[in-house]
Design a protein around this motif. Structure first.
Motif, short mmCIF file in Angstrom:
data_model
loop_
_atom_site.label_atom_id
_atom_site.label_comp_id
_atom_site.label_asym_id
_atom_site.label_seq_id
_atom_site.Cartn_x
_atom_site.Cartn_y
_atom_site.Cartn_z
N TYR A 1 0.84 -1.20 0.00
CA TYR A 1 0.00 0.00 0.00
C TYR A 1 0.88 1.25 0.00
CZ TYR A 1 -4.11 -2.84 1.09
OH TYR A 1 -5.13 -3.74 1.05
N TYR A 2 1.91 1.24 0.83
CA TYR A 2 2.81 2.39 0.89
C TYR A 2 3.52 2.60 -0.44
CZ TYR A 2 2.05 2.23 5.93
OH TYR A 2 1.49 2.23 7.17
N ILE B 1 -5.30 6.86 -4.31
CA ILE B 1 -4.64 6.96 -3.00
C ILE B 1 -5.69 6.85 -1.89
CG2 ILE B 1 -3.44 8.55 -1.43
CD1 ILE B 1 -1.85 9.53 -3.90
N GLY C 1 -6.03 3.85 0.70
CA GLY C 1 -5.95 4.17 2.13
C GLY C 1 -7.07 3.50 2.91
N VAL D 1 1.12 4.19 -2.86
CA VAL D 1 0.94 5.63 -2.61
C VAL D 1 2.14 6.41 -3.11
CG1 VAL D 1 0.74 7.37 -0.79
CG2 VAL D 1 -0.69 5.33 -0.70
#
Length: 184
Positions: free
Chosen positions: A119-120, A158, A162, A123
């Protein structure tokens, strides 16, 4: 079909299935995450193919008829937005966007495998996709030539990722609590 051909075909299918399982993992993510990943995959293919096409069009610009007109238009666009060496800047920008899209694809694989750091990485890739036009070209170009949808899609992705990440963290936290409770 002969028995030997069936065995070879089954081995090929087994190999493909093993590679698929190695890349994608053994478990599917939750339904919402799969929907978000599907939308991201569509976005990925659009931007990847579009930037790849533009990069190779610039790379082989001299092979078409009357490349001088196109080069002049690109230079004019560059001058309008204060971009030095427009052809080189655009070429570098398109190549950077292709690499950013590959990073985003890799991050989606890790998200599918339920890895939080995927996920990071996603992003970071989306932020790079938003910043790249400014870094390689100019702020004026970003504001005037990049349409609203091309700015909104990375921001929307994003936000969706999130939400999905928060749900994954909550599920992992609850699973950890249950594991500790069973040990007591």
């Amino acid at each position: 079909m002969t028995t030997g051909a069936k065995i070879i075909e089954e081995k090929e299918v087994l190999l493909v299935k093993r590679i698929w399982n190695f890349i994608m993992g053994g478990h599917k993510p939750p339904f919402l995450t799969r929907i978000i990943l599907l939308a991201s995959l569509v976005s990925f293919f659009y931007y990847f193919l579009w930037n790849t096409f533009r990069y190779f069009a610039l790379l082989f610009i001299d092979t078409i008829d009357n490349p001088e007109k196109i080069k002049a238009n690109m230079q004019s666009l560059g001058e309008k937005h204060g971009i030095d060496e427009a052809l080189s800047s655009f070429s570098q920008f398109f190549l950077a966007m292709i690499l950013i899209q590959v990073i985003i694809l890799v991050s989606m694989i890790f998200v599918y495998r339920r890895q939080v750091w995927g996920y990071y990485l996603f992003v970071v890739g989306q932020i790079c996709a938003l910043v790249a036009p400014v870094a390689f070209l100019s702020w004026d170009y970003f504001m005037d030539e990049i349409d609203f949808l091309d700015k909104a899609v990375p921001i929307a992705m994003i936000i969706l990722f999130g939400i999905s990440m928060m749900r994954l963290k909550r599920v992992k936290k609850n699973a950890e609590r249950e594991r500790i409770m069973r040990q007591l």
